[in-house]
Motif scaffolding. Structure first.
Motif, PDB file in Angstrom:
ATOM      1  N   GLU A  87       0.847  -1.206   0.000  1.00 11.24           N
ATOM      2  CA  GLU A  87       0.000   0.000   0.000  1.00 11.24           C
ATOM      3  C   GLU A  87       0.878   1.250   0.000  1.00 11.24           C
ATOM      4  OE1 GLU A  87      -3.219   0.328  -0.418  1.00 11.24           O
ATOM      5  OE2 GLU A  87      -3.652  -1.791  -0.561  1.00 11.24           O
ATOM      6  N   THR A  88       0.688   2.140   0.992  1.00 11.65           N
ATOM      7  CA  THR A  88       1.417   3.413   0.941  1.00 11.65           C
ATOM      8  C   THR A  88       2.798   3.330   1.602  1.00 11.65           C
ATOM      9  OG1 THR A  88       0.665   4.296   3.062  1.00 11.65           O
ATOM     10  CG2 THR A  88      -0.810   4.578   1.187  1.00 11.65           C
ATOM     11  N   SER A  89       3.077   2.204   2.298  1.00  9.29           N
ATOM     12  CA  SER A  89       4.345   2.038   3.042  1.00  9.29           C
ATOM     13  C   SER A  89       4.498   3.083   4.141  1.00  9.29           C
ATOM     14  CB  SER A  89       5.566   2.119   2.128  1.00  9.29           C
ATOM     15  OG  SER A  89       5.618   1.002   1.314  1.00  9.29           O
ATOM     16  N   ARG A  90       3.385   3.663   4.584  1.00  6.75           N
ATOM     17  CA  ARG A  90       3.473   4.751   5.557  1.00  6.75           C
ATOM     18  C   ARG A  90       3.600   4.251   6.992  1.00  6.75           C
ATOM     19  NH1 ARG A  90       0.009   7.245   8.852  1.00  6.75           N
ATOM     20  NH2 ARG A  90       0.632   9.328   9.521  1.00  6.75           N
ATOM     21  N   ALA A  91       2.807   3.220   7.351  1.00 11.51           N
ATOM     22  CA  ALA A  91       2.721   2.827   8.767  1.00 11.51           C
ATOM     23  C   ALA A  91       4.032   2.233   9.281  1.00 11.51           C
ATOM     24  CB  ALA A  91       1.601   1.813   8.945  1.00 11.51           C
ATOM     25  N   MET A  92       4.366   2.617  10.508  1.00 14.66           N
ATOM     26  CA  MET A  92       5.484   1.975  11.217  1.00 14.66           C
ATOM     27  C   MET A  92       5.000   0.588  11.661  1.00 14.66           C
ATOM     28  SD  MET A  92       7.017   3.072  14.930  1.00 14.66           S
ATOM     29  CE  MET A  92       8.345   4.094  14.434  1.00 14.66           C
ATOM     30  N   VAL A  93       5.867  -0.423  11.547  1.00 14.46           N
ATOM     31  CA  VAL A  93       5.475  -1.773  11.993  1.00 14.46           C
ATOM     32  C   VAL A  93       6.352  -2.184  13.188  1.00 14.46           C
ATOM     33  CG1 VAL A  93       5.205  -4.201  11.353  1.00 14.46           C
ATOM     34  CG2 VAL A  93       4.725  -2.414   9.661  1.00 14.46           C
ATOM     35  N   VAL A  94       5.692  -2.467  14.299  1.00 17.88           N
ATOM     36  CA  VAL A  94       6.372  -2.856  15.544  1.00 17.88           C
ATOM     37  C   VAL A  94       6.007  -4.311  15.855  1.00 17.88           C
ATOM     38  CG1 VAL A  94       6.618  -2.342  18.013  1.00 17.88           C
ATOM     39  CG2 VAL A  94       6.173  -0.480  16.397  1.00 17.88           C
ATOM     40  N   ILE A  95       7.015  -5.104  16.222  1.00 13.96           N
ATOM     41  CA  ILE A  95       6.776  -6.529  16.488  1.00 13.96           C
ATOM     42  C   ILE A  95       6.941  -6.807  17.982  1.00 13.96           C
ATOM     43  CG2 ILE A  95       7.413  -8.895  15.807  1.00 13.96           C
ATOM     44  CD1 ILE A  95       6.894  -7.007  13.400  1.00 13.96           C
ATOM     45  N   ASP A  96       5.958  -7.472  18.568  1.00 15.52           N
ATOM     46  CA  ASP A  96       6.085  -7.886  19.964  1.00 15.52           C
ATOM     47  C   ASP A  96       7.132  -8.970  20.099  1.00 15.52           C
ATOM     48  OD1 ASP A  96       4.690  -6.792  22.121  1.00 15.52           O
ATOM     49  OD2 ASP A  96       2.799  -7.717  21.525  1.00 15.52           O
ATOM     50  N   MET A  97       8.026  -8.844  21.077  1.00 16.48           N
ATOM     51  CA  MET A  97       8.927  -9.958  21.388  1.00 16.48           C
ATOM     52  C   MET A  97       8.149 -10.902  22.297  1.00 16.48           C
ATOM     53  SD  MET A  97      12.733  -8.324  21.654  1.00 16.48           S
ATOM     54  CE  MET A  97      13.471  -9.961  21.649  1.00 16.48           C
ATOM     55  N   PRO A  98       8.008 -12.177  21.895  1.00 12.58           N
ATOM     56  CA  PRO A  98       7.154 -13.069  22.678  1.00 12.58           C
ATOM     57  C   PRO A  98       7.783 -13.510  23.995  1.00 12.58           C
ATOM     58  CG  PRO A  98       8.117 -14.259  20.847  1.00 12.58           C
ATOM     59  CD  PRO A  98       8.563 -12.829  20.696  1.00 12.58           C
ATOM     60  N   PHE A  99       6.939 -14.070  24.830  1.00 10.37           N
ATOM     61  CA  PHE A  99       7.340 -14.573  26.148  1.00 10.37           C
ATOM     62  C   PHE A  99       8.559 -15.492  26.033  1.00 10.37           C
ATOM     63  CE2 PHE A  99       6.514 -17.813  29.594  1.00 10.37           C
ATOM     64  CZ  PHE A  99       6.832 -16.971  30.645  1.00 10.37           C
ATOM     65  N   MET A 100       9.545 -15.221  26.884  1.00 16.18           N
ATOM     66  CA  MET A 100      10.806 -15.972  26.987  1.00 16.18           C
ATOM     67  C   MET A 100      11.765 -15.762  25.815  1.00 16.18           C
ATOM     68  SD  MET A 100      10.669 -16.908  29.935  1.00 16.18           S
ATOM     69  CE  MET A 100      12.263 -17.683  30.084  1.00 16.18           C
ATOM     70  N   SER A 101      11.506 -14.726  25.007  1.00 18.27           N
ATOM     71  CA  SER A 101      12.479 -14.429  23.950  1.00 18.27           C
ATOM     72  C   SER A 101      13.432 -13.329  24.406  1.00 18.27           C
ATOM     73  CB  SER A 101      11.780 -14.020  22.649  1.00 18.27           C
ATOM     74  OG  SER A 101      11.133 -12.782  22.795  1.00 18.27           O
ATOM     75  N   TYR A 102      13.148 -12.703  25.575  1.00 22.16           N
ATOM     76  CA  TYR A 102      14.020 -11.614  26.043  1.00 22.16           C
ATOM     77  C   TYR A 102      14.264 -11.635  27.555  1.00 22.16           C
ATOM     78  CZ  TYR A 102       9.490  -9.474  27.194  1.00 22.16           C
ATOM     79  OH  TYR A 102       8.232  -9.239  27.682  1.00 22.16           O
ATOM     80  N   GLN A 103      13.631 -12.567  28.277  1.00 23.86           N
ATOM     81  CA  GLN A 103      13.719 -12.543  29.743  1.00 23.86           C
ATOM     82  C   GLN A 103      14.982 -13.219  30.293  1.00 23.86           C
ATOM     83  OE1 GLN A 103      10.900 -13.250  28.027  1.00 23.86           O
ATOM     84  NE2 GLN A 103       9.122 -12.343  29.013  1.00 23.86           N
ATOM     85  N   LEU A 104      15.580 -14.163  29.541  1.00 20.65           N
ATOM     86  CA  LEU A 104      16.684 -14.954  30.101  1.00 20.65           C
ATOM     87  C   LEU A 104      17.946 -14.136  30.341  1.00 20.65           C
ATOM     88  CD1 LEU A 104      16.432 -18.397  28.265  1.00 20.65           C
ATOM     89  CD2 LEU A 104      16.079 -17.925  30.687  1.00 20.65           C
ATOM     90  N   SER A 105      18.316 -13.323  29.366  1.00 18.55           N
ATOM     91  CA  SER A 105      19.497 -12.470  29.516  1.00 18.55           C
ATOM     92  C   SER A 105      19.448 -11.389  28.434  1.00 18.55           C
ATOM     93  CB  SER A 105      20.789 -13.280  29.338  1.00 18.55           C
ATOM     94  OG  SER A 105      20.904 -13.676  27.990  1.00 18.55           O
ATOM     95  N   SER A 106      20.215 -10.320  28.665  1.00 17.13           N
ATOM     96  CA  SER A 106      20.261  -9.244  27.672  1.00 17.13           C
ATOM     97  C   SER A 106      20.854  -9.736  26.358  1.00 17.13           C
ATOM     98  CB  SER A 106      21.092  -8.071  28.194  1.00 17.13           C
ATOM     99  OG  SER A 106      20.483  -7.542  29.329  1.00 17.13           O
ATOM    100  N   GLU A 107      21.835 -10.678  26.481  1.00 22.65           N
ATOM    101  CA  GLU A 107      22.467 -11.227  25.267  1.00 22.65           C
ATOM    102  C   GLU A 107      21.444 -11.943  24.390  1.00 22.65           C
ATOM    103  OE1 GLU A 107      25.667  -9.569  26.066  1.00 22.65           O
ATOM    104  OE2 GLU A 107      25.809 -11.017  24.406  1.00 22.65           O
ATOM    105  N   GLU A 108      20.674 -12.800  25.070  1.00 19.42           N
ATOM    106  CA  GLU A 108      19.650 -13.581  24.362  1.00 19.42           C
ATOM    107  C   GLU A 108      18.600 -12.641  23.755  1.00 19.42           C
ATOM    108  OE1 GLU A 108      19.335 -17.037  24.466  1.00 19.42           O
ATOM    109  OE2 GLU A 108      17.197 -17.434  24.207  1.00 19.42           O
ATOM    110  N   ALA A 109      18.230 -11.609  24.533  1.00 20.21           N
ATOM    111  CA  ALA A 109      17.230 -10.647  24.056  1.00 20.21           C
ATOM    112  C   ALA A 109      17.744  -9.926  22.813  1.00 20.21           C
ATOM    113  CB  ALA A 109      16.924  -9.635  25.161  1.00 20.21           C
ATOM    114  N   LEU A 110      19.024  -9.535  22.858  1.00 21.54           N
ATOM    115  CA  LEU A 110      19.613  -8.828  21.722  1.00 21.54           C
ATOM    116  C   LEU A 110      19.648  -9.747  20.497  1.00 21.54           C
ATOM    117  CD1 LEU A 110      20.999  -6.424  20.454  1.00 21.54           C
ATOM    118  CD2 LEU A 110      23.146  -7.171  21.485  1.00 21.54           C
ATOM    119  N   ARG A 111      20.027 -11.008  20.718  1.00 22.33           N
ATOM    120  CA  ARG A 111      20.083 -11.960  19.607  1.00 22.33           C
ATOM    121  C   ARG A 111      18.686 -12.091  18.962  1.00 22.33           C
ATOM    122  NH1 ARG A 111      21.671 -16.299  22.201  1.00 22.33           N
ATOM    123  NH2 ARG A 111      23.786 -15.524  22.334  1.00 22.33           N
ATOM    124  N   ASN A 112      17.668 -12.201  19.805  1.00 27.71           N
ATOM    125  CA  ASN A 112      16.312 -12.387  19.273  1.00 27.71           C
ATOM    126  C   ASN A 112      15.754 -11.114  18.640  1.00 27.71           C
ATOM    127  OD1 ASN A 112      15.979 -15.132  19.729  1.00 27.71           O
ATOM    128  ND2 ASN A 112      15.494 -14.804  21.890  1.00 27.71           N
TER     129      ASN A 112
END
Ligand code: KIV
Length: 277
Positions: A87-112
């Motif tokens: 379409e117009t390519s106008r909207a910003m698209v934000v993705i939720d990081m799902p449960f346990m994709s960022y809670q274990l460590s900052s390293e793991e969160a950054l990787r995901n």
């Protein structure tokens, strides 16, 4: 409108959202999980499309957001990004990081977070939580990945809360939330979702930070609003909290259309001659 004819518009960026807050221009955000819906949302001028982990509930039929995986989120995200690009390519698209994709460590969160950004052409990720995820938000934003925060009723913590009741009514939790909002801003978050908290508190948070707040059940003083698309279109009939304004009754529309189709097939009136080769 087809892919070729859609007129491209300036893409909504983190900077644009910041300017919208400064200029008192309200931000509209809705969830989407598929290509077709994303096309309509972008064409209708929504500023931000959230590929929410609410896909776990409204798309996949789970009771909570916990079961959805990072690869499933990426699958939905790709479809949504393709819809916006068609379409117009106008909207910003934000993705939720799902449960346990960022809670274990900052390293793991950054990787995901990096995996999500690399496997889509999305704009940002969203992470739930306050104090405990501040270092993670800093680590991710430091490498250039924009992070939207999420405070208040954070659905990935539903088993800890034990209910979907309004959060931060008590003074101590309200003070913590105010502090968390400032910490997330300092850590580099570009915006904050505030879910199901008293309107006065949301107004106080909004006035105390320079990044935009996007409310869901958090009153009208937030810099923007977000709703789950299935709720506002009346596709989920069993879920009707007071913060959802229904703009359509699509459950009824689809039910009527499908019932007529079934009748036509059974009665032999579909397809007709003009619908045949
Ligand atoms: O997953 C989601 O849909 C969300 C919104 C409710 C903000 O996080």
């Amino acid at each position: 409108m087809n892919k070729q004819s859609a007129q491209k518009l300036p893409h909504v960026t983190t900077r644009r959202l910041h300017d919208m807050k400064s200029e008192g221009e309200k931000i509209s955000m809705l969830t989407a999980y598929d290509y077709t819906t994303a096309r309509i949302l972008d064409r209708a001028g929504v500023d931000v499309i959230l590929v929410g982990d609410s896909a776990s509930n409204v798309f996949a039929g789970h009771n909570t957001t916990l079961p959805i995986t990072i690869d499933q989120m990426i699958y939905h995200a790709r479809a949504v990004v393709r819809g916006v690009q068609a379409e117009t390519s106008r909207a910003m698209v934000v993705i939720d990081m799902p449960f346990m994709s960022y809670q274990l460590s900052s390293e793991e969160a950054l990787r995901n977070a990096g995996k999500i950004m690399k496997e889509n052409e999305c704009d940002a990720v969203k992470i739930e939580g306050g104090n405990v995820i501040v270092d993670t938000v800093k680590r991710i934003t430091d490498v250039g990945i924009p992070v939207m925060g999420h405070l208040g009723l954070i659905p990935q913590s539903i088993y800890k809360f034990g209910s979907y009741k309004v959060r931060a009514r008590e003074e101590q939790e309200a003070e913590e939330l105010l502090r968390d909002a400032k910490l997330l801003e300092e850590a580099g978050a570009f915006a904050l979702v505030l879910e199901k908290i008293p309107a006065d508190l949301a107004a106080e948070v909004t006035a105390s930070i320079s990044i935009p707040t996007i409310g869901i059940g958090a009153g009208g003083a937030c810099d923007g609003q977000v709703l789950v698309i299935n709720d506002m279109l009346g596709l989920s009939t069993e879920f009707h909290p007071r913060f959802v304004r229904r703009y359509a009754e699509l459950d009824r529309v689809i039910f009527d259309a499908v019932s007529r189709y079934v009748d036509d097939v059974r009665g032999g009136t579909f397809p007709g001659e003009d619908e045949s080769y």
